[in-house]
Design a protein around this motif. Structure first.
Motif: not given
Length: 194
Positions: A78, A180, A188
């Motif tokens: 991310p 994310p 994530a």
């Protein structure tokens, strides 16, 4: 908000450090498919948006590739600097979207610019916030973290208002929260450690 004396450099250094922490976390975890070690496989980004010298070190996106032959799974962590595949820096996407909600861009010919971004691009981002982001699985889960509802129709401004502190701190917290959604190759969690 983006172009202030000296603040840009500090903000982008902080965002780069957060991205490095995200990258280290993903690399330590290894390959999600086979558990193999990950090697660096960064790629160059050519982001648009005038951030001056503050963005000097932000042209490479961290990414990894599994070392095991036959797997070669890519793992792109991310990011708080890049908002997925968008060609502008994430900071510009958020700020231009907030300004675009307050002062909707009009016209087709020579569009008015918001933070040096064409009006049609801002309109596209506003649609992304209210459709793809607001209806996506990430936001359906993440908005439950807030005690009172966040107005999906006025994203990202309604989300940015939830964070306290300086404008840079609030912006950084927003970018950390939505990090994310900036990758599809790594699952994530909503609150990645930083």
């Amino acid at each position: 908000m983006v172009h202030r004396d000296g603040a840009d450099g500090k903000l982008f250094v902080a965002l780069t450090e957060i991205d490095e922490i995200f990258a280290a976390t993903v690399r330590r975890a290894g390959c999600a498919d086979c558990g193999g070690p990950l090697d660096r496989a960064d790629y160059t980004r050519k982001p648009r948006g005038d951030l001056g010298e503050a963005a000097g070190g932000t042209v490479r996106r961290r990414s990894f590739c599994c070392r095991r032959e036959g797997c070669r799974h890519r793992a792109t962590p991310p990011s708080v600097r890049f908002l997925g595949r968008k060609v502008y820096f994430a900071v510009i996407v958020v700020i231009a979207s907030v300004v675009g909600r307050e002062r909707p861009p009009r016209g087709r010919g020579r569009p008015a610019r918001v933070e040096n971004v064409p009006a049609r691009t801002v309109r596209r981002w506003l649609d992304w916030w209210t459709i793809a982001f607001a209806l996506g699985s990430f936001w359906r889960e993440a908005k439950g973290l807030f005690a009172s509802p966040v107005d999906d129709a006025t994203l990202p401004g309604s989300l940015l208002e939830r964070f306290v502190g300086s404008k840079d701190a609030a912006l950084t917290m927003l970018l950390r929260l939505i990090a994310p959604v900036t990758t599809t190759s790594v699952r994530a969690s909503i609150a990645m450690p930083v």
